[in-house]
Design a protein around this motif. Sequence first.
Motif, PDB file in Angstrom:
ATOM      1  N   ASP A 272      40.037   0.962  11.864  1.00 36.94           N
ATOM      2  CA  ASP A 272      40.870   2.179  11.281  1.00 36.94           C
ATOM      3  C   ASP A 272      39.642   3.415  11.248  1.00 36.94           C
ATOM      4  OD1 ASP A 272      43.155   0.804  10.484  1.00 36.94           O
ATOM      5  OD2 ASP A 272      42.013   0.139   8.704  1.00 36.94           O
ATOM      6  N   LEU A 273      38.571   3.534  12.227  1.00 39.24           N
ATOM      7  CA  LEU A 273      37.901   4.567  12.219  1.00 39.24           C
ATOM      8  C   LEU A 273      37.946   5.191  13.454  1.00 39.24           C
ATOM      9  CD1 LEU A 273      34.512   2.816  10.779  1.00 39.24           C
ATOM     10  CD2 LEU A 273      35.979   4.301   9.699  1.00 39.24           C
ATOM     11  N   ARG A 274      39.147   4.622  14.372  1.00 42.24           N
ATOM     12  CA  ARG A 274      39.056   5.238  15.688  1.00 42.24           C
ATOM     13  C   ARG A 274      39.663   7.082  15.740  1.00 42.24           C
ATOM     14  NH1 ARG A 274      42.767   0.440  18.205  1.00 42.24           N
ATOM     15  NH2 ARG A 274      43.719   0.461  16.366  1.00 42.24           N
ATOM     16  N   GLU A 275      40.177   7.478  14.572  1.00 42.49           N
ATOM     17  CA  GLU A 275      40.667   8.690  14.292  1.00 42.49           C
ATOM     18  C   GLU A 275      39.032   9.668  14.176  1.00 42.49           C
ATOM     19  OE1 GLU A 275      43.182  10.396  14.822  1.00 42.49           O
ATOM     20  OE2 GLU A 275      44.421   8.887  14.744  1.00 42.49           O
ATOM     21  N   ASP A 276      38.224   8.802  13.489  1.00 44.71           N
ATOM     22  CA  ASP A 276      36.934   9.592  13.348  1.00 44.71           C
ATOM     23  C   ASP A 276      35.772   9.376  14.393  1.00 44.71           C
ATOM     24  OD1 ASP A 276      38.086  10.411  11.088  1.00 44.71           O
ATOM     25  OD2 ASP A 276      37.173   8.738   9.795  1.00 44.71           O
ATOM     26  N   VAL A 277      35.788   8.194  15.218  1.00 48.01           N
ATOM     27  CA  VAL A 277      34.897   8.103  15.988  1.00 48.01           C
ATOM     28  C   VAL A 277      35.684   7.855  17.398  1.00 48.01           C
ATOM     29  CG1 VAL A 277      33.315   6.442  16.783  1.00 48.01           C
ATOM     30  CG2 VAL A 277      33.789   6.620  14.473  1.00 48.01           C
ATOM     31  N   PRO A 278      35.326   9.091  18.139  1.00 46.98           N
ATOM     32  CA  PRO A 278      36.360   9.340  19.420  1.00 46.98           C
ATOM     33  C   PRO A 278      36.388   8.285  20.513  1.00 46.98           C
ATOM     34  CG  PRO A 278      35.196  11.498  18.662  1.00 46.98           C
ATOM     35  CD  PRO A 278      34.729  10.236  17.970  1.00 46.98           C
ATOM     36  N   TRP A 279      35.045   7.781  20.611  1.00 48.88           N
ATOM     37  CA  TRP A 279      34.858   6.735  21.985  1.00 48.88           C
ATOM     38  C   TRP A 279      35.399   5.376  21.258  1.00 48.88           C
ATOM     39  CZ3 TRP A 279      31.936   2.654  20.135  1.00 48.88           C
ATOM     40  CH2 TRP A 279      31.007   3.031  19.066  1.00 48.88           C
ATOM     41  N   LEU A 280      35.485   5.166  19.963  1.00 45.38           N
ATOM     42  CA  LEU A 280      35.815   3.769  19.725  1.00 45.38           C
ATOM     43  C   LEU A 280      37.291   3.428  20.104  1.00 45.38           C
ATOM     44  CD1 LEU A 280      34.849   1.433  17.857  1.00 45.38           C
ATOM     45  CD2 LEU A 280      36.178   2.318  16.059  1.00 45.38           C
ATOM     46  N   ASP A 281      38.214   4.020  20.356  1.00 49.47           N
ATOM     47  CA  ASP A 281      39.516   3.895  20.798  1.00 49.47           C
ATOM     48  C   ASP A 281      39.274   3.191  22.492  1.00 49.47           C
ATOM     49  OD1 ASP A 281      42.227   3.297  20.792  1.00 49.47           O
ATOM     50  OD2 ASP A 281      42.522   5.170  21.641  1.00 49.47           O
ATOM     51  N   ASN A 282      38.643   4.042  23.005  1.00 48.83           N
ATOM     52  CA  ASN A 282      38.603   3.677  24.501  1.00 48.83           C
ATOM     53  C   ASN A 282      37.672   2.409  24.753  1.00 48.83           C
ATOM     54  OD1 ASN A 282      40.121   5.825  25.735  1.00 48.83           O
ATOM     55  ND2 ASN A 282      38.466   7.319  25.714  1.00 48.83           N
ATOM     56  N   TYR A 283      36.772   2.208  23.932  1.00 49.60           N
ATOM     57  CA  TYR A 283      35.911   1.075  23.860  1.00 49.60           C
ATOM     58  C   TYR A 283      36.642  -0.206  23.487  1.00 49.60           C
ATOM     59  CZ  TYR A 283      32.177  -2.324  22.788  1.00 49.60           C
ATOM     60  OH  TYR A 283      31.445  -3.377  22.734  1.00 49.60           O
ATOM     61  N   THR A 284      37.369  -0.095  22.490  1.00 53.78           N
ATOM     62  CA  THR A 284      38.337  -1.168  22.242  1.00 53.78           C
ATOM     63  C   THR A 284      39.355  -1.537  23.348  1.00 53.78           C
ATOM     64  OG1 THR A 284      38.274  -0.672  19.888  1.00 53.78           O
ATOM     65  CG2 THR A 284      40.060  -1.987  20.400  1.00 53.78           C
ATOM     66  N   LYS A 285      39.796  -0.594  23.932  1.00 48.87           N
ATOM     67  CA  LYS A 285      40.616  -1.232  24.987  1.00 48.87           C
ATOM     68  C   LYS A 285      39.837  -1.643  26.333  1.00 48.87           C
ATOM     69  CE  LYS A 285      43.942   2.734  24.070  1.00 48.87           C
ATOM     70  NZ  LYS A 285      44.365   4.125  24.706  1.00 48.87           N
ATOM     71  N   ILE A 286      38.693  -1.125  26.677  1.00 50.08           N
ATOM     72  CA  ILE A 286      37.944  -1.460  27.664  1.00 50.08           C
ATOM     73  C   ILE A 286      37.358  -3.017  27.289  1.00 50.08           C
ATOM     74  CG2 ILE A 286      35.807  -1.459  28.989  1.00 50.08           C
ATOM     75  CD1 ILE A 286      36.240   1.578  28.736  1.00 50.08           C
ATOM     76  N   PHE A 287      36.876  -3.270  26.011  1.00 49.23           N
ATOM     77  CA  PHE A 287      36.273  -4.429  25.870  1.00 49.23           C
ATOM     78  C   PHE A 287      37.486  -5.587  25.629  1.00 49.23           C
ATOM     79  CE2 PHE A 287      34.671  -7.627  22.962  1.00 49.23           C
ATOM     80  CZ  PHE A 287      33.301  -7.907  23.133  1.00 49.23           C
ATOM     81  N   SER A 288      38.530  -5.455  25.267  1.00 49.73           N
ATOM     82  CA  SER A 288      39.742  -6.310  25.180  1.00 49.73           C
ATOM     83  C   SER A 288      40.268  -6.731  26.672  1.00 49.73           C
ATOM     84  CB  SER A 288      40.929  -5.614  24.660  1.00 49.73           C
ATOM     85  OG  SER A 288      40.779  -5.323  23.334  1.00 49.73           O
ATOM     86  N   VAL A 289      39.862  -5.768  27.590  1.00 46.50           N
ATOM     87  CA  VAL A 289      40.162  -6.226  29.122  1.00 46.50           C
ATOM     88  C   VAL A 289      39.048  -6.991  29.374  1.00 46.50           C
ATOM     89  CG1 VAL A 289      40.590  -5.627  31.332  1.00 46.50           C
ATOM     90  CG2 VAL A 289      41.584  -3.993  29.501  1.00 46.50           C
ATOM     91  N   THR A 290      37.961  -6.876  29.189  1.00 49.15           N
ATOM     92  CA  THR A 290      36.820  -7.362  29.626  1.00 49.15           C
ATOM     93  C   THR A 290      36.583  -8.914  28.984  1.00 49.15           C
ATOM     94  OG1 THR A 290      35.085  -6.642  27.858  1.00 49.15           O
ATOM     95  CG2 THR A 290      35.197  -5.377  29.901  1.00 49.15           C
TER      96      THR A 290
END
Length: 586
Positions: A272-290
Amino acid sequence: MMHLIRKLGKWLGYSGRTIKQSFERFPITLMATFAVVVIFVMIIHAMHPDDYQNVLMVFALAMPFSAILKLWHERTGKLKLGMQAILTVLLMISYYFVIPEPKSDVFWGQYFVLLILFYAVFFLVPYFPRREGFALALVERAGKFFLTTLYSIVLYLGLNAVLFSVEKLFELNLPSELPADLFFCVLGFFAVPYFLGSLPEIQHQEKPEGFSKIFKTLFLYILIPVQSIYTLILYAYFIRLLVIQTFPEGIIGDLVIWYALVSFLTLFSVKDLREDVPWLDNYTKIFSVTMVVPLGMFAIAMGIRIQHYGLTMARYLSIVAMIYLVIAYVTLPVRKRDVSVPLYIMAICMITVSFFGVLSWDRVVLKEQTNRLERYLIEAGYTLNETNWIAPTTVSEEQQELISDRLIYLTDHYEIGEITLLPEGFEIHQAEQYLGFEIKRSYPRYNTVNYFNQAFVNQNAPVDVKGQDYVMLLNRYEDRSYSLYDAHILLEKAGPSGKTASFEDDEYSSMKVTIEGLFVGEINVDDLAEKASVSNENTQIIEFKASDGEVLLLEFSFIEISGNKKTTGELAGIDYYQCWLKVSKK
């Protein structure tokens, strides 16, 4: 100094208001909590603590169950206080009467899982079925829990320091159980009420701005970098496997599943912090794929172990965790709707199915291991039926080991009656007559049974000798001979040969009784110790009639008993005992 006193006064005032609020909000829960404290204190001081075990279990279940009903009332307006009390009492009564004796490892596992599930539902109720902010709420509850734990530890240590000072300064001899009593009192009379009183009202909505700075630093700048580095290490290991052209085995499965779980919990907590932490959304997507490669390698490693050794509880639960994590990593990057509550509910459902019902781990493992044993027997040339097994002329060494391992696993983890493949009257120590060869044990006995030590009384405690003519101290391995009543009665105590005698041997600790030169009987003292252990009654009395009409009473008062139990809870055997033998006539 005055400033410190004012701060302490403010904290005490706040704590008092918080605890008062918990009494007003969760009265039934706190009544159950106080009952648990009282029972624990009684257990600490009891001669037979197991007598209170079942009552303690039902009150421990009543704590989260009654809290769930209270939150459901706040959320829906249904279930008034009277109905909450009735439902809680009904749960306690019904569960009390389904508690088995003895309690197997499977039952204990189900009990603690049920307790955990109740607490999990307690945190879910305010956000059921689709309310947003659930992940933030869980982090906030975790913060309150750790803060309550810190306060409780400080309070407990402070009170212990006061008791220590009073005991030393005034030369008192306080009971040795007092610190344990104090621990449970702090837990029940402070920690639980304080935590419940600090919970927000049902309408409270968490916001990202209220996310704890401590947790934010922990998750974003410590755990996420660490799990990223760990991911690189795992990929380097997988590249190594490709180079040397081998498959993963052994510890890699445990490493991956725990790493995947911790990583998921980290990302779930900060989603729920993805709005306030810009890089967290992309990190979550990349990490889920890895995570595709590690979970794929884990599936291969687990498949290899199951193929070679069969299904066990750990492997079953690992497979369930892997399935959950695959679904979780697929849905976690979704932002169109909050998936926190669905993922949480799915976890509760999968845990429930894994421990209760026909798909629970113990039922599935029993079926798989039984089928595996049947396959090994058929491959070895056995003819199987309900009354007997017809063994082939020869069975290879490898087949003997495979059959022995499966039989030992099944009989150690399940009751004989549950294993439908076994012929009627089958006993593991008589397996040779069915198999045609002696069972081969690949592992030490302490790996397949649970060792226990049961103390009834303190050895240094005074012994009641009123009405007794003789009192002797015995143990299992020492030979003793006693000439009593002017040599009219002879007691000869013999132990098994050697202190390393296995509990599976037919040897046992025995006592021969001779009256007026005539042998009148032999007592299997191991059997008496087993009866004392199972019944939790340390005194066992044996009577012999003398020629003059008098009755010789031999009272075995067991001090402690050690032995082994199967995972089903059934007693496997006695290794050691110590007891007072009291002799009298009537």
